[in-house]
Motif scaffolding. Structure first.
Motif, PDB file in Angstrom:
ATOM      1  N   SER A 361      21.226  -7.161  -6.591  1.00  6.15           N
ATOM      2  CA  SER A 361      20.327  -6.256  -7.218  1.00  6.15           C
ATOM      3  C   SER A 361      20.932  -5.389  -8.294  1.00  6.15           C
ATOM      4  N   PHE A 362      20.059  -5.323  -9.556  1.00  3.65           N
ATOM      5  CA  PHE A 362      20.130  -4.393 -10.674  1.00  3.65           C
ATOM      6  C   PHE A 362      19.656  -2.975 -10.555  1.00  3.65           C
ATOM      7  N   GLY A 363      18.771  -2.875  -9.553  1.00  8.17           N
ATOM      8  CA  GLY A 363      18.367  -1.608  -9.404  1.00  8.17           C
ATOM      9  C   GLY A 363      18.720  -0.587  -8.112  1.00  8.17           C
ATOM     10  N   HIS A 364      19.635  -0.807  -7.631  1.00  5.51           N
ATOM     11  CA  HIS A 364      20.170  -0.355  -6.361  1.00  5.51           C
ATOM     12  C   HIS A 364      20.049   1.269  -6.655  1.00  5.51           C
ATOM     13  N   ALA A 365      20.214   1.683  -7.840  1.00  5.69           N
ATOM     14  CA  ALA A 365      20.062   3.186  -7.945  1.00  5.69           C
ATOM     15  C   ALA A 365      18.853   3.639  -7.566  1.00  5.69           C
ATOM     16  N   SER A 531      21.267  20.072  -7.561  1.00  8.87           N
ATOM     17  CA  SER A 531      20.372  19.706  -8.654  1.00  8.87           C
ATOM     18  C   SER A 531      20.290  18.119  -8.867  1.00  8.87           C
ATOM     19  N   ILE A 532      19.059  17.467  -9.371  1.00  7.54           N
ATOM     20  CA  ILE A 532      19.095  16.378  -9.499  1.00  7.54           C
ATOM     21  C   ILE A 532      18.148  16.122 -10.889  1.00  7.54           C
ATOM     22  N   PHE A 533      18.709  14.995 -11.321  1.00 10.26           N
ATOM     23  CA  PHE A 533      18.048  14.531 -13.054  1.00 10.26           C
ATOM     24  C   PHE A 533      17.831  13.169 -12.748  1.00 10.26           C
ATOM     25  N   PRO A 534      16.874  12.595 -13.906  1.00 13.71           N
ATOM     26  CA  PRO A 534      16.445  11.350 -13.883  1.00 13.71           C
ATOM     27  C   PRO A 534      17.770  10.026 -14.054  1.00 13.71           C
ATOM     28  N   ASN A 535      18.691  10.765 -14.576  1.00  8.88           N
ATOM     29  CA  ASN A 535      19.776   9.491 -14.887  1.00  8.88           C
ATOM     30  C   ASN A 535      20.296   9.316 -13.821  1.00  8.88           C
ATOM     31  N   GLU A 536      19.992   9.807 -12.379  1.00  7.33           N
ATOM     32  CA  GLU A 536      20.810   9.356 -11.295  1.00  7.33           C
ATOM     33  C   GLU A 536      19.846   7.947 -10.722  1.00  7.33           C
ATOM     34  N   LEU A 537      18.674   7.679 -11.401  1.00  8.62           N
ATOM     35  CA  LEU A 537      17.824   6.782 -11.257  1.00  8.62           C
ATOM     36  C   LEU A 537      18.206   5.552 -12.377  1.00  8.62           C
ATOM     37  N   GLU A 538      18.634   5.869 -13.071  1.00  9.89           N
ATOM     38  CA  GLU A 538      18.928   5.096 -14.513  1.00  9.89           C
ATOM     39  C   GLU A 538      19.615   3.426 -14.168  1.00  9.89           C
ATOM     40  N   THR A 539      19.205   2.549 -14.743  1.00 10.48           N
ATOM     41  CA  THR A 539      19.983   1.299 -14.773  1.00 10.48           C
ATOM     42  C   THR A 539      21.341   1.183 -14.945  1.00 10.48           C
ATOM     43  N   ALA A 540      21.809   2.342 -15.687  1.00 10.56           N
ATOM     44  CA  ALA A 540      23.383   2.574 -15.908  1.00 10.56           C
ATOM     45  C   ALA A 540      23.975   2.745 -14.725  1.00 10.56           C
ATOM     46  N   ARG A 541      23.051   3.592 -13.932  1.00  5.61           N
ATOM     47  CA  ARG A 541      23.654   3.975 -12.342  1.00  5.61           C
ATOM     48  C   ARG A 541      23.782   3.045 -11.435  1.00  5.61           C
TER      49      ARG A 541
END
Lengths: 620, 233
Positions: A361-365, A531-541
């Motif tokens: 999976s490339f989208g586990h974030a 807190s939470i920001f969108p980068n925790e959902l990023e592909t990089a994650r």
């Protein structure tokens, strides 16, 4: 009406670069079976190299010459990458090649930073094409018209090369049966290198061509990657007309999206992709990928056995040391280890479905960030207490996993991976663009633990118990009959089906279970950070997790959390260096080529050699 | 022309070929006989270096080719015709021939499209059809034609008679004899003794990856017990 036409023209112009990058990716995949993640990086290099060349080459001839030269130079860089990085890993499983190209991304990112610096470069405008022409009163840049004209020529040249020349015939033959082409006297190695040159040159060309429209910056590589995958998947892997069609659809859609629904442009693209794949699992013009029945290359994987007494003792000792941590160390260590534990659970959940289930999976974030956002949203809008939010986070992530898994598991292999990536991007775009609810780029803040757990040490214990518990549960599932069924579905789906295993259902359950655990990790994460920001959902994650799983050892049971602990442990130290990405990328490439067993696998080998571990009978 | 010396081949840990030893003299046709799974295809792939022998060597025209890559083996005049009719189904007949084309080679026939169409008239009518539109027999012809385009001195024919109509089997036999008369050396694998009898000079029988008999066709005919033991007639 004028506006409508102007927008269609803009879309067509934007489709040019996208098509070139996508067709290059598609071509490379068709022949070498490598999904080149670094393709966005070659696009970025094309822009930078083109920019530098335009500074020195004057006038109209200089401008177009720079674009052409940029393509050739980037193609040659691609050749270096192919020879040094990919040749040694062609026979390795898919995942290894992916990780290797990911290492290339990191290296190129830092190289670009070193050479061109961190600031965005404004692309020069094309000499002689600086104005606009009016179509029904609407201004359309002349350069856009030039792009609209050029792209079909490039597409035609490509089509001619592939369908009408000997090289093209060999390329198409190799796409179908490489071994046979080789047995007929064609040197595969150079065919691969040639295709890689062409593919990368196309990406470079695309990057240089869009300079007057978009300039060059260090984020281009990832920005284009998402769209390119969408285009390739919608068009059908390996289909040039498909890539063109899909590039036009996506670009036109984007232009209209910006005008009529600016909040949803990113979401729109992925929605289209999902819809297309629901009805045509191999893309609009793609053909069914025949999955090999040969299973995995390389040494057969060892059967999974319960840990021996020595290992158990070691783990117990390790847990004891961790359990007593707040008693003998400072606040910094406690917070750091909390982070490490959370990341370990996240990585272990990915490792579970990847290692045991063969589901790359490339989208586990999506589930990590999803769980985190679920908890944060409940706290922000419903004043949910931490205890309940920590239960709701994995549940929400699990529900999302059921839906996403149901759609993604209709495809296999590369298409599955791309679909998971698309869903990951979809969730990220939701969080990023739906600002009214999610706070957009500003994220959600003030998500703190309940009073009794607000002390770092107390929260550490919560994380400690939930994370080690989750990891042990995942391990337990691997040893259970369910784990046997997962491995059966991974190694030979057909035989597993013939034995009465409902492989799709097993995979969906595994996917969901992994999603739940990632969601739990996400829930713990949000309360530890507040807190939470969108980068925790990023592909990089998602890639972070993939890389640690890989570094830890895919073909071992504990590779996930070991890799995560190691990586997260040194990250703090590593990221203090200016060019740490370069170092990391290079080490990833070296590990792929020299030590593909990862940390755990290598340790096991060393242990066996020095007589600390018993070599199992069947591995002798 | 070709010597197989003490070759052992493995698939992972499975020992598939066990000490194979035989020779094929220039200008002869040798049949490799054995049942399904006996190791005939593996023998062919070991010669082509598509499977690397773990020990032993393959000597072709005096060169030890055991470490060569497949494409180099092919470029030195060894042509392989696979058993599963591995034509390129997405390519037309002419394009399939194009993939097989190699520069002319001293002492060998230089094949052209028209020459292979003379040999296989059925293919001539279908030259612009895609491989997937061909019948089983036509596909079999195309695999042979494609390999001939490389102007080989020696061809390896893996089960040319398998799964095709009897009329075409006869045509195959005629083609093999014609190729032999033009000076080509042939190693073919077969389960079908009748077909082998029609074309072969020498015979190698293998079972479970071990060779059980090496000799001429007349030697074999003089020993019916061997024939009955290892071959299903």
């Amino acid at each position: 009406m004028g506006l409508f036409i102007a927008q269609i023209l803009t879309g067509l112009a934007n489709a040019g670069a996208l098509f070139m990058v996508a067709s290059g990716l598609s071509l490379i995949f068709g022949v070498t079976r490598v999904v080149n993640f670094a393709h966005g990086s070659f696009y970025m290099l094309g822009a930078y190299v083109g920019y530098s060349l335009m500074q020195v080459l004057p006038g109209m001839v200089g401008f177009w010459g720079a674009i052409l030269l940029a393509g050739i130079i980037v193609g040659l860089i691609g050749v270096i990458v192919e020879i040094c990085v990919l040749r040694p890993v062609y026979s390795a499983p898919e995942l290894f090649q992916l990780v290797a190209t990911f290492g290339v991304i990191l290296v190129i990112q830092d190289l670009a930073l070193m050479i061109w610096g961190p600031q965005d470069l404004l692309g020069p405008r094309a000499p002689g094409l600086k104005g606009v022409i009016r179509i029904m009163g609407e201004p359309v840049p002349q350069y856009d018209i030039a792009l609209i004209v050029i792209t079909p020529f490039v597409a035609f040249a490509l089509w001619y090369l592939i369908t009408k020349t000997r090289i093209g015939t060999l390329v198409r033959a190799a796409t179908q049966d490489r071994e046979m082409v080789s047995a007929l006297g064609v040197n595969q190695a150079w065919l691969f290198t040639g295709v890689f040159f062409l593919g990368c040159a196309l990406a470079g060309l695309g990057g240089a061509l869009q300079l007057p429209k978009g300039g060059a910056d260090l984020l281009m590589d990832f920005t284009i990657l998402g769209s390119v995958f969408v285009v390739v998947v919608i068009g059908g892997m390996g289909s040039l007309p498909g890539a063109y069609l899909a590039a036009v659809i996506i670009s036109v859609l984007n232009v209209f999206g910006v005008t009529y629904a600016p909040q949803s442009t990113l979401v729109l693209m992925f929605l289209v992709m999902v819809v297309v794949l629901m009805f045509r699992p191999f893309g609009l013009l793609g053909k069914e990928e025949v999955a090999g029945e040969h299973g995995q290359v390389g040494e057969p994987e060892r059967p999974i056995k319960p840990a021996g007494n020595r290992i158990r003792l070691l783990v117990a000792a390790g847990l004891l040391i961790l359990g007593l941590l707040p008693l003998y160390s400072g606040n910094f260590a406690v917070v750091l280890v909390t982070d490490i534990l959370i990341f370990c659970l996240f990585a272990a959940s990915l490792h579970f479905m990847l290692g045991q289930g063969g589901l790359v999976s490339f989208g586990h974030a999506a589930f990590f960030g999803g769980g985190a956002y679920a908890a944060a949203l409940f706290v922000t809008y419903a004043d949910t207490p931490m205890e309940l939010a920590l239960v709701l986070a994995p549940i929400c992530a699990g529900l999302a996993a059921i839906v996403i898994g149901w759609v993604c598991l209709r495809s296999t292999g590369v298409y599955f991976a791309m679909l998971t990536l698309a869903f990951g991007q979809l969730l990220w775009s939701l969080a990023f663009q739906w600002g009214d609810v999610t706070g957009g780029d500003d994220g959600l803040v003030n998500i703190w633990p309940s009073d009794w757990a607000s002390d770092n040490s107390v929260y550490y214990y919560i994380a400690f118990f939930l994370c080690t518990g989750g990891i042990l549960l995942l391990r337990q599932a691997a040893h259970a009959p369910f784990g046997y069924a997962m491995r059966a579905a991974r190694d030979s789906a057909r035989q597993a089906e013939a034995m009465g295993i409902n492989t799709k259902r097993i995979q969906l359950v595994a996917f969901t279970f992994a999603g739940i655990m990632a969601g739990l990790a996400g829930g713990l994460f949000v309360f530890s950070k507040g807190s939470i920001f969108p980068n925790e959902l990023e592909t990089a994650r998602s890639f972070d997790a993939l890389i640690v799983v890989f570094l830890g050892g895919v073909k071992t049971l504990s590779g996930g959390w070991v890799g995560a602990a190691f990586f997260e442990g040194i990250k703090d130290y590593l990221t203090r260096f200016e060019y740490w990405r370069f170092a990391l990328g290079l080490s990833i490439i070296v590990v792929v080529i020299l030590g593909p067993e990862g940390i755990v696998g290598s340790l096991r080998k060393a242990g066996e050699r020095f007589g600390l571990l018993k070599v199992p009978e069947d591995a002798k | 022309m070709l010597e197989v010396k003490g070759v052992n081949s493995f698939y992972g840990k499975a020992h598939v070929l066990n000490d194979m030893n035989f020779e094929v003299a220039a200008g002869t046709v040798v049949a490799l006989l054995g049942r399904n799974g006996a190791g005939k295809t593996t023998t062919m792939k070991s010669i082509m270096q598509m499977v690397r022998p773990r020990s032993g060597s393959i000597i072709y025209k005096g060169h030890d080719i055991t470490t060569w890559p497949s494409h180099k083996v092919a470029r030195n005049g060894l042509g392989y015709v696979p058993e599963e009719r591995r034509i390129f189904t997405q390519l037309t007949v002419l394009e399939n021939l194009e993939v097989g084309r190699q520069p002319p080679r001293d002492g060998c026939t230089t094949w052209t499209d028209e020459m292979v169409f003379d040999l296989f008239p059925n293919l001539a009518e279908r030259r612009n059809n895609r491989g997937k539109a061909l019948s089983g027999g036509e596909q079999q012809m195309l695999t042979i034609a494609r390999t001939l385009m490389g102007n080989p001195a020696f061809i390896l024919l893996d089960e040319p008679s398998e799964g095709i109509a009897p009329v075409i089997v006869e045509q195959m036999a005629r083609v093999i004899l014609q190729l032999k008369s033009e000076g080509l050396t042939v190693l073919l694998s077969e389960q079908n003794l009748h077909f082998a009898q029609a074309v072969a000079d020498g015979v190698v029988i293998i079972e479970h990856g071990t060779q059980k008999f090496v000799g001429t066709l007349s030697d074999l005919q003089a020993q019916p017990d061997i024939r009955d033991q290892y071959l299903s007639v």
